[in-house]
Design an enzyme around this catalytic site. Structure first.
Site, PDB file in Angstrom:
ATOM      1  CG  ASP A 258      48.500   9.009  53.042  1.00 48.82           C
ATOM      2  OD1 ASP A 258      48.372  10.037  53.735  1.00 48.82           O
ATOM      3  OD2 ASP A 258      47.556   8.481  52.426  1.00 48.82           O
TER       4      ASP A 258
ATOM      5  CE  LYS B 299      34.181  11.714  40.086  1.00 52.90           C
ATOM      6  NZ  LYS B 299      34.671  10.333  40.358  1.00 52.90           N
TER       7      LYS B 299
ATOM      8  CB  SER C 240      39.165  11.653  40.189  1.00 54.92           C
ATOM      9  OG  SER C 240      38.831  10.310  39.975  1.00 54.92           O
TER      10      SER C 240
END
Length: 697
Positions: A477, A491, A466
């Site tokens: 990224d 998740k 999460s």
């Protein structure tokens, strides 16, 4: 025809009740209550209108609901006969309309027959205790039957239970119990199993069924009965006195789901997810066998006043019944939010002739003190604020790099994930949120200035989920740091809690947790199902084929949306390539790491076992071989380090832990990152320029 089938099931219930012996008796049938149809109708409406996938409860989902309900009742195929299951087929394509209308009488008919079958099996098991089995016969017991069909005859079912009772007995006999002592323990265990089922209420059965409905949508949507809703609120408040572990029943065992950060179990470090509790003792009192007990009763035994001691007998995760167990003694305490704060330590790592100073910041969860913040307190507690403070403290001590340790961090508050990311990136979007109706919200870094710009690694494992995945994905990224460890949980869904007392304007209705959105990386890729893949992979005891979102049949799929507008830093591909190549070389020369690989190989072998021998000599030889292999691995490690060998298996507690060995690998990689960046940092610090100069990691 529908009523005829239901009548036949009820006749089977009554007939079976007459045939069972008097050892344990069949409890009176449970029935639908007045409130259940109302709740079912409203839950169905909420699911169809609000769930992210906008499902329609139709025939295909109806079939899945029945399968899910039967798996919940008898997932190991040891109670129902194939004929029983076939008789339920009449309802296979009716549960959609029955749930929508609230006509759920067959749900209780199925359960009432299950309870009769349970009584029959328990009585047979108790009858078998009258004769001590012959433990010299070469035969096996298949304890994992989840992939098999239901037995087709009573004789086949009795053979399964004969082997189970023999295996249970052998496990106790191998610990030094006499057969009379074994009989007494097993009788109580089996009677306890029956008692747990006999004590189930109509609300419990309704909750079980409604969860079968909710879980056909995705694994994180669920219905909680009023009693479980209250338990959930207690768990979320973390205000009870206990050990700080979340539990759930799996087959006959109360199983550790996760360790609550900051609690006694987390601080102690010996309990692990998927460990199974087999017995509980208050203080120095006698152990009480709890295999087959109801979850809430085991929880009540484990909870107690702060400062008191509880002992747990544990069957470690992945090991089959009959394996060596361990005893974990814990002192109960308040599980407070303050105890879950991020923590730091400074580690010195020798690397290529120099000692590097690496700051390790462990983040157990993404927390925030909402009450203090709402009161306007300036010094309210939060993950991002604590980590910022820790970074400044570490930099004051002179560090060459940072490891953010997010292992077993199951997530928490979304805003903390975005703010934590902002400590390491220079502004920009962090995560995208797509909601049920398709609208997309881009959540930015709330600040434009990074607090730390040096070498950075994020250490994750299969239980990093999460909000942890949001942070790790943003760091990856933006090319801001290197992700080390294991593929994360996956998740990437968002849940909303619906208080059904408010929806229905009444009391005692429970609550519905419903998935209403999905998270997406700034690249447009979802973290759902796939998780975050590490740049440098490290081994783990957790098999990605057994643990994680992608192992759940109803998990929402991975997908992608349009990327957000963001500007990544310079590529880290060269650094990652160097780290990947060097990791194998350094690991091969590390006795601790070699020990770890051997331990993982043994654990992997144990995970594949689905049956155990019922021959005592064979079972004891296997247990001895397992223990001796572990002792040999540790002594090989100690010899390579010039340490004295251990003399017995009991001394293995001194062996290094998985967590510590993997952390050393991560800190070593950060030290190497710092060495690779040293020339560039020197150029920048002196104001010199170079055509090959690049910004620091």
């Amino acid at each position: 025809m529908r009523e005829l089938v239901r009548t036949l099931i009820l006749v089977a219930v009554l007939a079976s009740a007459i045939c069972v012996s008097a050892a344990v008796e069949v409890s009176p049938p449970l029935a639908l209550t007045e409130k259940h149809p109302v709740i079912a109708r409203n839950v169905t409406k909420l699911i169809e209108e609000m769930h992210y996938s906008r499902p329609q409860l139709d025939n295909s989902l109806s079939s899945a609901v029945l399968d899910g309900y039967l798996d919940t009742l008898d997932g190991n195929r040891m109670y129902f006969l194939a004929g029983d299951v076939a008789s339920f087929g009449r309802y296979r394509y009716e549960f959609d309309e029955r749930t929508r209308s609230g006509a759920l009488e067959p749900v209780f008919d199925i359960f009432n027959l299950f309870r009769v079958r349970t009584t029959e099996r328990i009585n047979y098991a108790i009858d078998l205790l009258a004769t001590e089995p012959d433990f010299t016969i070469d035969e096996d017991f298949r304890f994992d039957r989840s992939e098999l069909g239901w037995p087709v005859s009573e004789d086949e079912m009795k053979e399964i239970w004969r082997a189970k009772v023999k295996s249970d007995g052998l496990t106790l006999v191998m610990t030094g119990k006499t057969w009379p002592e074994t009989v007494e323990i097993l009788r109580k265990r089996y009677e306890g199993m029956h008692k747990r089922i006999a004590q189930l209420t109509s609300d419990d059965i309704f909750e079980t069924y409604m969860n079968a409905v909710a879980h056909t949508m995705d694994p994180h949507s669920s219905y909680l009965s009023p009693r479980q809703s209250e338990e959930y609120r207690i768990q979320m408040s973390l205000s009870y006195d206990g050990i700080g572990a979340s539990l759930q029943p799996v087959d006959d065992y109360v199983t550790i789901v996760n360790i609550i950060p900051g609690g006694p179990a987390h601080i102690d470090g010996r309990l692990k997810p998927e460990d199974r509790i087999t017995a509980v003792a208050e203080g120095n009192g006698e152990f009480i066998d709890v295999i087959g007990w109801r979850l809430d009763e085991v929880v009540q035994m484990i909870r107690g006043p702060s400062g008191t001691k509880v002992r747990l007998q544990i069957l470690p995760a992945g090991l089959p019944p009959g394996s060596a167990q361990k005893v974990v003694d814990l002192t109960r305490d308040k599980v407070k939010l303050e105890d879950q704060q991020a923590k730091s330590e400074l580690v010195e790592i020798p690397f290529e002739g120099r000692t590097y100073r690496v700051g390790v910041i462990t983040v157990p969860s993404f927390y925030q003190d909402f009450s203090a913040r709402s009161r306007g307190e300036e010094d309210y507690m939060s993950t991002s604020r604590d980590v910022e403070r820790l970074i400044r403290e570490l930099e004051a001590q002179g560090i060459d790099g940072v490891v953010m340790d997010l292992r077993q961090n199951g997530g928490g508050h979304l805003s903390e994930a975005t703010e934590l990311s902002g400590l390491f990136i220079e502004g920009g979007p962090v995560v995208q949120l797509r909601q049920t109706r398709g609208n997309i919200e881009v959540l930015p870094d709330p600040s434009d200035t990074a607090v730390y710009d040096g070498p950075l690694a994020v250490l994750v494992d299969r239980f990093s989920a999460s909000a942890s995945e949001i942070f790790a994905a943003a760091i990856q990224d933006y090319e801001r740091g290197v992700i080390i460890g294991q593929q994360t949980f996956g998740k990437g869904s968002v849940q909303n809690l619906f208080n059904l007392d408010r929806v229905l304007q009444g009391d005692d209705n429970g609550q519905l947790t419903l998935t209403i959105g999905k998270y997406y990386r700034v690249t447009g890729e979802s973290t759902q199902n796939r998780g975050v893949l590490p740049d440098v992979e490290l081994p783990s005891t957790f098999d990605v084929e057994d643990v994680g979102e992608n192992t759940r049949p109803t998990a929402l799929p991975w997908d992608r949306i349009q990327p957000a507008r963001f500007r990544a830093g310079r590529s880290l591909d060269e650094e990652v390539s160097v780290l990947q190549n060097h990791q194998a070389r350094y690991a091969a020369d590390d006795p601790d790491y070699e020990y770890l690989l051997k331990e993982f190989a043994v654990a992997e072998h144990e995970r594949d076992i689905v049956s155990v021998s019922l021959n005592r000599a064979t079972r004891e030889a296997e247990a001895k071989a397992f223990s001796e292999a572990r002792l040999e691995h540790e002594n090989t490690r100690r010899a390579a380090l010039g340490l004295e060998p251990l003399g017995s298996v009991e001394e293995l507690e001194s062996a290094p832990t998985t967590d510590s060995i993997l952390l050393v690998q991560a800190t070593r990689m950060v030290a190497e990152m710092a060495s690779l960046n040293a020339p560039q940092r020197e150029l920048l610090s002196t104001g010199q320029s170079s055509s090959t100069a690049t910004p620091p990691l």
